[in-house]
Every structure is written in C-alpha cells, then in structure tokens.
Design a protein around this motif. Structure first.
Motif, PDB file in Angstrom:
ATOM      1  N   ARG A 149      24.129  38.400  37.311  1.00  0.00           N
ATOM      2  CA  ARG A 149      25.138  38.056  38.324  1.00  0.00           C
ATOM      3  C   ARG A 149      25.600  39.304  39.065  1.00  0.00           C
ATOM      4  N   GLN A 153      24.915  40.237  43.163  1.00  0.00           N
ATOM      5  CA  GLN A 153      25.999  40.487  44.110  1.00  0.00           C
ATOM      6  C   GLN A 153      25.870  41.854  44.796  1.00  0.00           C
ATOM      7  N   ASN A 183      37.613  37.565  38.047  1.00  0.00           N
ATOM      8  CA  ASN A 183      36.799  36.349  38.081  1.00  0.00           C
ATOM      9  C   ASN A 183      35.302  36.642  38.101  1.00  0.00           C
ATOM     10  N   LEU A 185      33.741  38.619  40.299  1.00  0.00           N
ATOM     11  CA  LEU A 185      33.262  38.994  41.630  1.00  0.00           C
ATOM     12  C   LEU A 185      33.113  40.507  41.721  1.00  0.00           C
ATOM     13  N   LYS A 367      31.437  25.693  36.797  1.00  0.00           N
ATOM     14  CA  LYS A 367      31.421  27.162  36.837  1.00  0.00           C
ATOM     15  C   LYS A 367      30.571  27.656  38.012  1.00  0.00           C
ATOM     16  N   ASP A 371      31.772  29.909  41.146  1.00  0.00           N
ATOM     17  CA  ASP A 371      31.120  31.168  41.516  1.00  0.00           C
ATOM     18  C   ASP A 371      30.747  31.179  42.997  1.00  0.00           C
ATOM     19  N   ASN A 374      33.822  31.726  45.013  1.00  0.00           N
ATOM     20  CA  ASN A 374      34.309  33.107  44.934  1.00  0.00           C
ATOM     21  C   ASN A 374      33.399  34.104  45.628  1.00  0.00           C
ATOM     22  N   ILE A 376      30.132  34.757  44.801  1.00  0.00           N
ATOM     23  CA  ILE A 376      29.155  35.399  43.919  1.00  0.00           C
ATOM     24  C   ILE A 376      27.728  35.048  44.345  1.00  0.00           C
TER      25      ILE A 376
END
Length: 507
Positions: A149, A153, A183, A185, A367, A371, A374, A376
């Motif tokens: 993740r 990003q 969170n 990010l 979830k 994401d 947010n 992501i």
C-alpha cells in the motif's frame, strides 16, 4: 513544498506539552487566515529553511506549517522576485492525494531584507522514518500488505510528478520526506526542494545546504545525481532505497552512520520474497536507462492486485455516495446468497473459474472503499500517463534558463507489451450522428485494458490507432492490426445499423 515532522521544539527543555507561551500568536498573514505560533516544527532534510512554525488555519480550524525563507540581501531578492513568484504559482497547481498540500504564499519585503512565507499541510503523525524506527523498537516486522500500500501511494505521486509537462523531479525523496497519516495515507513532501535550488541556488540567506552534506542520506542518491544528465530516474533510485528500508525497517550503517553500497546490496539480497527483491533491485540499477518508470512499477506483479474494473467501480461508488442511503453496502451484502455466483470465467479446454459472494468479505470491501475515499488508490495513475501541464520554467535550473531557447520535450513513455486479443462494441446514438466505441484489450501479461470514446463520422481508424500508440495504450507494432480491426468493425456496424460486437485474436 515543505513538510514538517511530528517532532516539536519547545523552549521548555524539550517537553511536548504545549504551553500558553508556545500557542502565542506571533504574526498573521495579510489576509488574516493564517496565524503563526511561537512553536517551531522540525523540518528535517529541507535546504534553505531558516525556520518553520506551527500555525492555525482559522477558516478550516486545522494546524498548518508556516515556512519562512530569509533573504539577507534585498537586491538579490529583487533580481529573483519574478522567478520566485512563478515557481510558487506553479507549486499551487500541484494537486495529488499523495503529495503534501501547498496552500498559500506571499512575499514580505522590508527595508534591508526580504522573506518568502508559504503555508503547507501539517502532518501530525510524523515521517515514515520515525514510524519505521518505532516499529523496529517494538520488535515488530513490516507487514507485506502495508508495504504494498505504501509503495503504491509513493509511486502514484511520482507518476503524477513525472507525467507533468515538463516532468517535475523530486530530487530529495527519502524516508524523512515521506509522511504517514493515522489512516494509512502516505504523502510525499519537500517537492519544492529541487525547484527552489534551481530557481535561486545562491540567493538564500546562509546558502542552501546541499543534500550531499547530509551523510546519513547519501545512500538515497542515484549514481548520476547532480550531473547534467540526471532525470526522473534519480527519483526511482531513491524510491528503491525507501522501498528497501520499508521492507526491512532499517539498513544497517557503518560506525560513521554512512550506509555503504555493500550494505544496500546485502540488505536487498536478504529479502526472502523473490518478487519484492526483483522489484527493489530493478529500481537500484546503476544505469539510469535500465530503471523502470514509476508508471511501470505501479503495474509490477508484486504491487498490482486491484483489478481496474474493481477500482473504477469503487471510484464511481465514492463519487456518487451522496445519492445512496447510509450503510447501503452493509445492507446489500446481507441480502446476497453466499453460494450465488458473482462472476465466472469460462475456458474451452479446462474448467472455468467461479467467484462466489462467499469469497468476498464485507469487512474487506468496506476497508477498500475507505482506502479509495482516503486517496490510497487514486484512479488517475493507473491509466496511461497523460501530461499535466506545468509551465516549463518550473523544472529548469538557472543555467538552463539562460541558455535553452527551444527545449526538447521529454519523450512519452511507450507501451512494450503486445496485445493478444481485441474485443470491440459499437453502438450508435439515437440521432445516428456518432458511435460509441468500447475497446477491450488483453495484453500478453494477462492484464486487461478497457477504453471507450465517442466516434464521429470524420474519425478514421488509423488516427484512432495512432492516438492509442501516442498515449501508450498499445505498442507501435499493434497499430496496423488495430487499424484493420477497427476498419472492419466500422464497416460491419454501418452495414447492419445495429449494435456490433467483434473479436480478434492476435498471433
């Protein structure tokens, strides 16, 4: 673009508790929105910064960072003033969920000296470096899913910067300039670092501290860093070091705190996951031309797990959530028959694959949607990169500005994968004035690509195929085959006057 980390320096022996003295308002912006406090924040690896303070955004009610750059010579400032304005105006155009937000800037010219003041987003949770240190201190290892993740990003932000026209080179990417929110990010800061140095390398009070002076971060620098030829590949090298540190938490340095090339190579070899190892090592290749682009890395097998259709559906859901009832996902999943088939792939010579509702966890779905909300998984960077228009002055050094009159544009990325199968659908609108084309492409690495557009009578198959090559949707070798396929599809659709479905297998 400057970023603060969570460390705060107080005047009371390093205590973190905020005192009344620290919350005192020292200064306000000309518009009155931004209020500078006495409490300073640590900027880490940011050259040329005299001071940075915590501040309050009185409109949004959130904390921000008040950054100041001092010019001791007013005449030098005046000579660079227009370049400074251009650079900061351009920085305000940089907009991405994984890049620290640049809010506002203004100039403060006094009798004998001058300041540039700019406001940036405050990341209260701190830097990635701090997070990795805390994780190691607690005797924990890095979760592979979190690593993926984070990498996605960071690459998403780099892909955005590198696809600007002209490309924006970060030049200061380390675990100290990457920040993490509660969170999950990730945001990269210090984007302004290289641009600032290029616009006025000798104008800042006290001189700009070069990154090479910071011994502990030398290993983030690509072999060609600082040469006339360094380009976006230097960011890929730095990202590779970040990805390696994220995987192992820390690359062991020698006694003088310098991380050697041998230590980096040894740590890379220690990665047990072969895909992760290959991914990191591809970024750390000595020759810049052999390193993959940020866009290519996003689709590497170790990262690319979210199907494009699932990602598109999630973005459509989030964008239209205001039209849907609250808890609609939870309520909808309750009504599904767990044994019902949600999707199926059929094969001629072997058993097909079925995906049932019982295979999908509602909690995982919630979830994933969170994401996406947010930022992501931004949609923009999973498509072929299209240039984001940023004025060329943003990426030119002072020397370049004086000598270059007709800049050579950076070459577009090209698609190298072959198409093994093509499908297309053609539908005419009610008036019959145009057609809607949906094109499905199956690539040789089993990934799928779906494209759609409206076709006017004046649009030719050759022009459409050339455009797909230009935007790196298909490789140049497939251009003629796609042209022939579209010619045949247009001919049959016009002859039948109805919806047309066509398939072509590539050999």
């Amino acid at each position: 673009m400057t970023m603060s980390v969570a460390e705060r320096h107080s005047g009371s022996g390093g205590k973190e508790e905020e005192s009344e003295d620290e919350s005192e308002i020292l200064e306000e912006s000309p518009c009155g929105r931004w209020q500078k406090r006495k409490e300073q924040v640590n900027q880490g690896n940011v050259p040329g910064m005299e001071s940075a303070f915590l501040a309050m955004d009185t409109e949004e009610g959130v904390e921000v960072v008040w950054n100041e750059v001092q010019f001791s010579d007013k005449m030098i400032f005046k000579a660079h003033e227009e370049k400074i304005k251009d650079m900061f105006e351009n920085l305000m155009q940089v907009e991405h969920p994984n890049i620290v937000k640049f809010h506002k800037y203004w100039l403060d010219v006094m009798e004998s000296k001058a300041r540039v003041i700019f406001i940036t987003e405050y990341m209260s949770s701190g830097s990635l470096k701090q997070f990795l240190k805390k994780t190691k201190k607690n005797h924990k290892t890095m979760n592979k899913k979190a690593w993926k993740r984070w990498c996605t990003q960071i690459l998403s932000a780099l892909c955005y910067l590198h696809s600007c026209d002209p490309p924006i080179i970060h030049g200061n990417l380390t675990c100290d300039t990457i920040f993490i929110q509660h969170n999950g990010l990730i945001k990269i800061g210090s984007v302004w670092h290289r641009l600032f140095v290029n616009v006025f390398p000798d104008a800042v009070h006290g001189g700009i501290k070069h990154l090479r002076d910071e011994q502990r971060n030398l290993h983030f620098l690509a072999p060609e860093y600082g040469s006339f030829e360094d380009k976006t590949a230097i960011d890929i090298f730095s990202f590779g070091i970040c990805a390696l540190e994220m995987a192992v938490l820390e690359i062991q340095a020698s006694g003088d705190a310098i991380v050697s090339k041998e230590a980096v190579a040894h740590t890379g070899q220690s990665l047990e996951d072969l895909l992760m190892r290959e991914f990191v090592q591809s970024c750390l290749r000595h020759e810049a031309k052999k390193r993959p682009s940020a866009h290519d890395l996003l689709f590497h097998r170790v990262l690319f797990e979210v199907h494009s259709l699932k990602l598109l559906a999630a973005h459509c859901f989030i964008n239209n959530q205001y039209m849907l009832p609250e808890n609609c996902v939870e309520e909808k999943t309750k009504t599904f028959d767990p044994s019902a088939v949600m999707a199926e792939i059929r094969h001629k010579n072997r058993p097909g694959v079925q995906l049932k509702y019982s295979h999908v966890s509602p909690l995982e779905l919630d979830k994933f949607l969170e994401d996406v909300k947010n930022g992501i998984y931004p949609l923009m960077n999973f498509a072929s990169p299209r240039p984001h228009l940023i004025p060329r002055a943003l990426s030119l050094s002072q020397e370049h500005v004086e000598t270059v009159t007709t800049p050579t544009p950076e070459p577009q990325e090209t698609e190298t994968r072959k198409v093994v199968q093509m499908h297309c659908n053609l539908e005419s609108n009610d008036e019959g004035t145009k057609m809607h084309l949906t094109l499905f492409l199956k690539m040789e690495d089993k990934l799928h690509r779906q494209l759609s557009c409206d076709i006017l009578p004046s649009d030719g198959s050759k022009d459409l195929a050339n455009e797909l090559v230009q935007y790196a949707f298909i490789c140049e070798d497939d251009c003629e085959k796609l042209t022939s396929f579209l010619d045949e599809a247009f001919l049959k659709h016009r002859a039948s006057g109805s919806v047309f479905h066509g398939v072509m297998m590539m050999h």
